[in-house]
Enzyme design. Structure first.
Site, mmCIF file in Angstrom:
data_model
loop_
_atom_site.group_PDB
_atom_site.id
_atom_site.type_symbol
_atom_site.label_atom_id
_atom_site.label_comp_id
_atom_site.label_asym_id
_atom_site.label_seq_id
_atom_site.Cartn_x
_atom_site.Cartn_y
_atom_site.Cartn_z
ATOM 1 N N HIS A 138 0.827 -1.215 0.000
ATOM 2 C CA HIS A 138 0.000 0.000 0.000
ATOM 3 C C HIS A 138 0.862 1.267 0.000
ATOM 4 C CE1 HIS A 138 -3.055 -3.014 0.873
ATOM 5 N NE2 HIS A 138 -2.290 -3.420 1.873
ATOM 6 N N GLU B 138 -1.859 0.437 8.068
ATOM 7 C CA GLU B 138 -1.067 -0.675 7.550
ATOM 8 C C GLU B 138 0.083 -0.145 6.691
ATOM 9 O OE1 GLU B 138 -3.167 -3.343 4.978
ATOM 10 O OE2 GLU B 138 -1.398 -4.598 4.618
ATOM 11 N N HIS C 101 2.956 -6.908 4.520
ATOM 12 C CA HIS C 101 1.572 -6.517 4.813
ATOM 13 C C HIS C 101 1.204 -6.858 6.252
ATOM 14 C CE1 HIS C 101 0.022 -5.724 0.687
ATOM 15 N NE2 HIS C 101 1.066 -6.477 0.358
ATOM 16 N N GLU D 286 1.990 -11.555 5.757
ATOM 17 C CA GLU D 286 0.965 -10.886 6.560
ATOM 18 C C GLU D 286 1.394 -11.054 8.015
ATOM 19 O OE1 GLU D 286 -1.625 -9.187 5.559
ATOM 20 O OE2 GLU D 286 -2.033 -9.817 3.492
HETATM 21 ZN ZN ZN Z 1 -2.111 -5.316 2.856
#
Ligand code: ZN
Length: 320
Positions: A110, A147, A202, A284
């Site tokens: 992102h 995030e 992430h 993640e």
């Molecule tokens: Zn993400």
């Protein structure tokens, strides 16, 4: 989360609770396996994902691992050399540093500016198997820690650790642009760098009570510009290395809401993986929407441990 996709619908707690206890037990077993793995090569087997609970996506992730592939997916010990199945070059005789000349591309998921550029990031791009939004905003903790802030911080710590090992590190972005890059551009940066390993960082954004890390591996896909046949094997090795080391340095357990307690999930719907020609995984690190995981993710000390675990996994994969 939402690295590649439109925001997922809210998850229903009732849809996940029946499986959670089972996954929690598997998580305990998986942690035990991870601890034993360096000496026993105990099973670290990819299992079929049977629930979409906590999907970091517009639709549930699903396992697309062929049975034969799953049977061979044992965890490689973090400290041993990369297996021969890996296409990674091994050092020549007398060469002391297996990492010399190797490149790692780090993709901070992102961008903190994506919130202000919805028109640009919602534009569809071709990912071979489909079209997807250029990029997404990512999630936040309940207290508002983005995030995109988390991924950039962990990525910078990861860069420091890798450069200390003599590796060349390339970022897909470094907080130096107002939005994006698009997912196809993120993949292209890794490809054009001829990266020996690519890691997209992430954190997930699912319901309270869903906890732990998972590593997303590319499925075998071939359509349009997507052809992952050459990277499926080495990417799995890279992911297993990272998962094992991440568990060791952070003390975190594999996700209790997907992956069957293995901390590994295979997906065929992520452009960043489908378009990669280099070994690549997504990590993640935890669930930003869970209060206990959020306490970890917002801690600089914990982020350092997370970065170190990812770095150790990459270095092990590269034979260092
Ligand atoms: Zn993400």
């Amino acid at each position: 989360m939402r690295y590649d996709d439109s925001p997922p619908p809210p998850e229903s707690a009732s849809s996940v609770s029946p499986d959670r206890r089972r996954f929690a037990r598997r998580s305990t077993l998986a942690v035990a396996a991870a601890v034993l793995a360096p000496t026993t090569l105990a099973g670290w087997v990819l299992v079929q994902v049977t629930t979409g609970a906590g999907a970091d996506d517009a639709r549930p992730p699903r396992s697309v691992v062929p049975a034969a592939g799953a049977a061979n997916a044992s965890l490689t010990p973090p400290e041993s050399p990369a297996p021969s199945a890996s296409p990674v070059k091994t050092p020549g005789a007398g060469v002391g540093n297996a990492l010399a000349g190797k490149t790692v591309v780090i993709d901070p998921g992102h961008n903190t500016g994506n919130f202000k550029h919805t028109t640009e990031i919602n534009k569809k791009v071709d990912i071979g198997t489909n079209t997807k939004e250029c990029d997404t905003t990512g999630t936040t903790t309940n207290s508002g820690y983005k995030e995109a802030e988390f991924t950039l911080d962990v990525s910078r710590r990861l860069r420091t650790a890798l450069e200390a090992k003599g590796l060349k590190v390339v970022f897909t972005h470094d907080g130096d642009r107002t939005w994006g890059p698009c997912i196809n551009e993120r993949a292209r940066i890794g490809n054009e760098a001829k990266a020996d390993a690519v890691v997209s960082v992430h954190a997930d954004g699912v319901s309270e009570g869903s906890r732990g890390y998972h590593v997303i591996l590319p499925a075998k896909v071939k359509r349009g510009a997507a052809d992952t046949a050459a990277i499926v094997g080495p990417s799995r090795t890279l992911g297993e290395r990272i998962a094992g080391n991440f568990a060791r340095t952070t003390g975190s357990a594999p996700a209790n809401y997907l992956g069957g307690g293995t901390g590994l999930v295979v997906r065929d719907d992520l452009g960043g993986l489908n378009l990669s020609t280099q070994p690549k995984v997504f990590v993640e690190c935890g669930n930003m929407r869970d209060s206990k995981d959020a306490a970890l993710l917002t801690s600089p000390e914990w982020r350092q441990k997370a970065a170190q675990g990812i770095a150790d996994g990459i270095v092990g994969f590269l034979g260092g």
